[in-house]
Design a protein around this motif. Structure first.
Motif, PDB file in Angstrom:
ATOM      1  N   GLU A  64       0.823  -1.210   0.000  1.00 32.28           N
ATOM      2  CA  GLU A  64       0.000   0.000   0.000  1.00 32.28           C
ATOM      3  C   GLU A  64       0.860   1.265   0.000  1.00 32.28           C
ATOM      4  O   GLU A  64       0.460   2.296  -0.565  1.00 32.28           O
ATOM      5  N   SER A  65       2.026   1.211   0.590  1.00 35.78           N
ATOM      6  CA  SER A  65       2.930   2.366   0.573  1.00 35.78           C
ATOM      7  C   SER A  65       3.380   2.683  -0.843  1.00 35.78           C
ATOM      8  O   SER A  65       3.437   3.855  -1.241  1.00 35.78           O
ATOM      9  N   LEU A  66       3.696   1.650  -1.610  1.00 34.38           N
ATOM     10  CA  LEU A  66       4.103   1.871  -2.999  1.00 34.38           C
ATOM     11  C   LEU A  66       2.982   2.562  -3.770  1.00 34.38           C
ATOM     12  O   LEU A  66       3.234   3.514  -4.542  1.00 34.38           O
ATOM     13  N   SER A  67       1.763   2.127  -3.577  1.00 37.02           N
ATOM     14  CA  SER A  67       0.630   2.760  -4.268  1.00 37.02           C
ATOM     15  C   SER A  67       0.525   4.229  -3.884  1.00 37.02           C
ATOM     16  O   SER A  67       0.294   5.095  -4.746  1.00 37.02           O
ATOM     17  N   HIS A  68       0.720   4.549  -2.609  1.00 37.96           N
ATOM     18  CA  HIS A  68       0.663   5.931  -2.148  1.00 37.96           C
ATOM     19  C   HIS A  68       1.779   6.765  -2.778  1.00 37.96           C
ATOM     20  O   HIS A  68       1.547   7.868  -3.281  1.00 37.96           O
ATOM     21  N   TYR A  69       2.998   6.228  -2.762  1.00 33.18           N
ATOM     22  CA  TYR A  69       4.136   6.965  -3.306  1.00 33.18           C
ATOM     23  C   TYR A  69       3.957   7.246  -4.798  1.00 33.18           C
ATOM     24  O   TYR A  69       4.304   8.325  -5.294  1.00 33.18           O
ATOM     25  N   LYS A  70       3.384   6.304  -5.509  1.00 32.40           N
ATOM     26  CA  LYS A  70       3.146   6.506  -6.948  1.00 32.40           C
ATOM     27  C   LYS A  70       2.073   7.565  -7.177  1.00 32.40           C
ATOM     28  O   LYS A  70       2.181   8.386  -8.092  1.00 32.40           O
ATOM     29  N   ARG A  71       1.038   7.568  -6.330  1.00 31.55           N
ATOM     30  CA  ARG A  71      -0.037   8.546  -6.483  1.00 31.55           C
ATOM     31  C   ARG A  71       0.464   9.971  -6.300  1.00 31.55           C
ATOM     32  O   ARG A  71       0.025  10.897  -6.989  1.00 31.55           O
ATOM     33  N   ILE A  72       1.383  10.172  -5.357  1.00 35.30           N
ATOM     34  CA  ILE A  72       1.853  11.531  -5.063  1.00 35.30           C
ATOM     35  C   ILE A  72       3.106  11.904  -5.861  1.00 35.30           C
ATOM     36  O   ILE A  72       3.677  12.984  -5.683  1.00 35.30           O
ATOM     37  N   GLY A  73       3.535  10.982  -6.741  1.00 31.67           N
ATOM     38  CA  GLY A  73       4.671  11.284  -7.607  1.00 31.67           C
ATOM     39  C   GLY A  73       6.015  11.299  -6.894  1.00 31.67           C
ATOM     40  O   GLY A  73       6.953  11.971  -7.342  1.00 31.67           O
ATOM     41  N   LEU A  74       6.119  10.552  -5.796  1.00 34.38           N
ATOM     42  CA  LEU A  74       7.375  10.508  -5.054  1.00 34.38           C
ATOM     43  C   LEU A  74       8.432   9.751  -5.847  1.00 34.38           C
ATOM     44  O   LEU A  74       8.141   8.733  -6.482  1.00 34.38           O
ATOM     45  N   ASP A  75       9.665  10.255  -5.817  1.00 32.65           N
ATOM     46  CA  ASP A  75      10.762   9.628  -6.541  1.00 32.65           C
ATOM     47  C   ASP A  75      11.811   9.125  -5.559  1.00 32.65           C
ATOM     48  O   ASP A  75      11.961   9.679  -4.469  1.00 32.65           O
ATOM     49  N   PHE A  76      12.543   8.093  -5.961  1.00 27.00           N
ATOM     50  CA  PHE A  76      13.626   7.559  -5.147  1.00 27.00           C
ATOM     51  C   PHE A  76      14.890   7.444  -5.989  1.00 27.00           C
ATOM     52  O   PHE A  76      14.834   7.148  -7.184  1.00 27.00           O
ATOM     53  N   ASP A  77      16.024   7.650  -5.343  1.00 24.51           N
ATOM     54  CA  ASP A  77      17.310   7.460  -6.011  1.00 24.51           C
ATOM     55  C   ASP A  77      17.825   6.042  -5.841  1.00 24.51           C
ATOM     56  O   ASP A  77      18.719   5.614  -6.573  1.00 24.51           O
ATOM     57  N   CYS A  78      17.274   5.328  -4.879  1.00 27.70           N
ATOM     58  CA  CYS A  78      17.718   3.963  -4.615  1.00 27.70           C
ATOM     59  C   CYS A  78      16.601   3.169  -3.960  1.00 27.70           C
ATOM     60  O   CYS A  78      15.889   3.681  -3.099  1.00 27.70           O
ATOM     61  N   ILE A  79      16.451   1.922  -4.375  1.00 22.78           N
ATOM     62  CA  ILE A  79      15.597   0.946  -3.706  1.00 22.78           C
ATOM     63  C   ILE A  79      16.541  -0.061  -3.054  1.00 22.78           C
ATOM     64  O   ILE A  79      17.358  -0.688  -3.734  1.00 22.78           O
ATOM     65  N   TYR A  80      16.453  -0.193  -1.741  1.00 23.86           N
ATOM     66  CA  TYR A  80      17.415  -1.004  -0.983  1.00 23.86           C
ATOM     67  C   TYR A  80      16.650  -1.995  -0.116  1.00 23.86           C
ATOM     68  O   TYR A  80      15.915  -1.607   0.779  1.00 23.86           O
ATOM     69  N   THR A  81      16.829  -3.286  -0.389  1.00 25.14           N
ATOM     70  CA  THR A  81      16.074  -4.321   0.316  1.00 25.14           C
ATOM     71  C   THR A  81      17.004  -5.184   1.169  1.00 25.14           C
ATOM     72  O   THR A  81      18.173  -5.374   0.852  1.00 25.14           O
ATOM     73  N   GLY A  82      16.446  -5.716   2.264  1.00 27.77           N
ATOM     74  CA  GLY A  82      17.215  -6.581   3.155  1.00 27.77           C
ATOM     75  C   GLY A  82      16.422  -7.811   3.535  1.00 27.77           C
ATOM     76  O   GLY A  82      15.834  -8.463   2.669  1.00 27.77           O
ATOM     77  N   PHE A  83      16.370  -8.126   4.832  1.00 26.44           N
ATOM     78  CA  PHE A  83      15.665  -9.321   5.283  1.00 26.44           C
ATOM     79  C   PHE A  83      14.178  -9.220   4.955  1.00 26.44           C
ATOM     80  O   PHE A  83      13.531  -8.215   5.248  1.00 26.44           O
ATOM     81  N   LEU A  84      13.657 -10.284   4.353  1.00 22.77           N
ATOM     82  CA  LEU A  84      12.250 -10.326   3.961  1.00 22.77           C
ATOM     83  C   LEU A  84      11.613 -11.588   4.529  1.00 22.77           C
ATOM     84  O   LEU A  84      12.251 -12.646   4.587  1.00 22.77           O
ATOM     85  N   GLY A  85      10.350 -11.457   4.925  1.00 26.53           N
ATOM     86  CA  GLY A  85       9.713 -12.530   5.669  1.00 26.53           C
ATOM     87  C   GLY A  85       8.870 -13.493   4.874  1.00 26.53           C
ATOM     88  O   GLY A  85       8.391 -14.488   5.430  1.00 26.53           O
ATOM     89  N   SER A  86       8.643 -13.229   3.584  1.00 22.19           N
ATOM     90  CA  SER A  86       7.781 -14.107   2.810  1.00 22.19           C
ATOM     91  C   SER A  86       8.024 -13.910   1.317  1.00 22.19           C
ATOM     92  O   SER A  86       8.615 -12.911   0.888  1.00 22.19           O
ATOM     93  N   LYS A  87       7.534 -14.847   0.529  1.00 20.92           N
ATOM     94  CA  LYS A  87       7.620 -14.745  -0.920  1.00 20.92           C
ATOM     95  C   LYS A  87       6.839 -13.525  -1.414  1.00 20.92           C
ATOM     96  O   LYS A  87       7.249 -12.854  -2.373  1.00 20.92           O
ATOM     97  N   GLU A  88       5.739 -13.222  -0.738  1.00 18.54           N
ATOM     98  CA  GLU A  88       4.933 -12.064  -1.122  1.00 18.54           C
ATOM     99  C   GLU A  88       5.715 -10.769  -0.943  1.00 18.54           C
ATOM    100  O   GLU A  88       5.645  -9.857  -1.781  1.00 18.54           O
ATOM    101  N   GLN A  89       6.488 -10.665   0.135  1.00 23.12           N
ATOM    102  CA  GLN A  89       7.296  -9.466   0.348  1.00 23.12           C
ATOM    103  C   GLN A  89       8.373  -9.326  -0.725  1.00 23.12           C
ATOM    104  O   GLN A  89       8.680  -8.206  -1.157  1.00 23.12           O
ATOM    105  N   ILE A  90       8.957 -10.433  -1.127  1.00 22.55           N
ATOM    106  CA  ILE A  90       9.949 -10.392  -2.214  1.00 22.55           C
ATOM    107  C   ILE A  90       9.306  -9.851  -3.478  1.00 22.55           C
ATOM    108  O   ILE A  90       9.895  -9.026  -4.194  1.00 22.55           O
ATOM    109  N   LYS A  91       8.080 -10.287  -3.762  1.00 18.86           N
ATOM    110  CA  LYS A  91       7.372  -9.775  -4.937  1.00 18.86           C
ATOM    111  C   LYS A  91       7.146  -8.268  -4.841  1.00 18.86           C
ATOM    112  O   LYS A  91       7.300  -7.540  -5.829  1.00 18.86           O
ATOM    113  N   HIS A  92       6.781  -7.775  -3.651  1.00 15.17           N
ATOM    114  CA  HIS A  92       6.562  -6.336  -3.478  1.00 15.17           C
ATOM    115  C   HIS A  92       7.859  -5.554  -3.717  1.00 15.17           C
ATOM    116  O   HIS A  92       7.831  -4.442  -4.255  1.00 15.17           O
ATOM    117  N   CYS A  93       8.987  -6.136  -3.335  1.00 16.05           N
ATOM    118  CA  CYS A  93      10.273  -5.480  -3.599  1.00 16.05           C
ATOM    119  C   CYS A  93      10.534  -5.393  -5.099  1.00 16.05           C
ATOM    120  O   CYS A  93      11.029  -4.366  -5.598  1.00 16.05           O
TER     121      CYS A  93
END
Length: 286
Positions: A64-93
């Motif tokens: 849901e955070s990604l949907s919010h960030y896209k709606r408001i046109g927020l930009d990122f210089d880096c996407i940085y992922t670490g420990f993830l708890g499920s296959k679904e979280q990996i998909k969200h990354c």
């Protein structure tokens, strides 16, 4: 030009124990980078020895955070992922990386250590992590995770220089143009962080001091410093050495106090070092 670069940090948040977002956020901030925390879960402590942990899963929040960030046109210089708890979280990354194709994609594939897979990681999740690695620009596995990603049995013996280079190349062939592997013992009996930069076709090593103690969160600290350094224009070799030297400082400081290792390293004692612009030239060609 944005005056401050921003990082979408997709990690868990452990309240006690100095790891994950509790160390990532201050490191990025002190190095002049905005840390946008996107917690995958909130835990009372990390899971390394504090008994039954209180945990709240935040998988839906990540999406849901990604949907919010896209709606408001927020930009990122880096996407940085670490420990993830499920296959679904990996998909969200993966969704985050695909939503921001111009951002540096950094994946710390936290799957195991000391030759063993973490108990929360299923084979299905490990396969999904390989897909996330394929989408990355930079990955920072440890030795155990290197073998897992390459689908090789864990080998505890020191590597020859040629074996180290071969493994770096094979990891890069999965997708990322930059690869750092931490905690590699080479045949000259040194412990090293090693790297490969496909853009310049160069291999690097930084020799590490040995301390007879292990602390949680050191991988998070290492990768966060590398992220901030590269966003500031450092080469892969300099970024790797900066992270290595800071960890040496904080680990030795912590070890000298004899505190319980479960508490993690005394980050607060060393953060100022990251603001002092040290000249680094201890990296070597591998």
């Amino acid at each position: 030009m944005k005056p401050i670069k921003s990082v979408a940090a997709i990690h868990d948040l452990s309240g006690y124990g100095r790891c994950s977002l509790s160390v990532i956020s201050p490191i990025l901030s002190v190095m002049g980078v905005q840390a946008v925390a996107i917690p995958t879960a909130v835990l009372s402590t990390h899971t390394g020895g504090f008994g039954e942990v209180v945990m709240k899963d935040l998988t839906e929040f990540v999406e849901e955070s990604l949907s919010h960030y896209k709606r408001i046109g927020l930009d990122f210089d880096c996407i940085y992922t670490g420990f993830l708890g499920s296959k679904e979280q990996i998909k969200h990354c993966l969704d985050y990386i695909q939503a921001y194709p111009n951002a540096l994609a950094v994946v710390d594939p936290v799957m195991g250590d000391n030759g063993k897979t973490y108990r929360t990681y299923t084979q299905d999740m490990c396969s999904s992590m390989v897909e996330l690695v394929k989408a990355a620009d930079l990955i920072t596995p440890n030795k155990t995770e290197m073998y897992m990603l390459l689908k090789k049995p864990y080998n505890p013996t020191p590597l020859t220089q040629q074996e180290a280079k071969s493994n770096l190349l094979k990891l890069s062939e999965l997708g990322p143009s930059k690869v750092i592997v931490t905690g590699i013992e080479l045949a000259d009996m040194t412990i090293n962080n090693i790297a490969y930069d496909r853009d310049s076709n160069t291999f690097w090593r930084v020799i590490c001091s040995y301390v007879p103690a292990s602390y949680p969160g050191t991988g998070d600290i290492f990768a966060s410093i590398v992220v901030a350094s590269i966003l500031d224009g450092d080469s892969l070799a300099i970024a790797m050495e900066r992270a290595t030297r800071f960890l040496e400082l904080t680990i030795k400081t912590t070890y000298s106090y004899g505190t319980d290792t479960k508490q993690g390293v005394m980050l607060e004692k060393g953060l100022i070092w990251l603001t002092q612009g040290h000249s680094l030239n201890g990296y070597q060609n591998l």
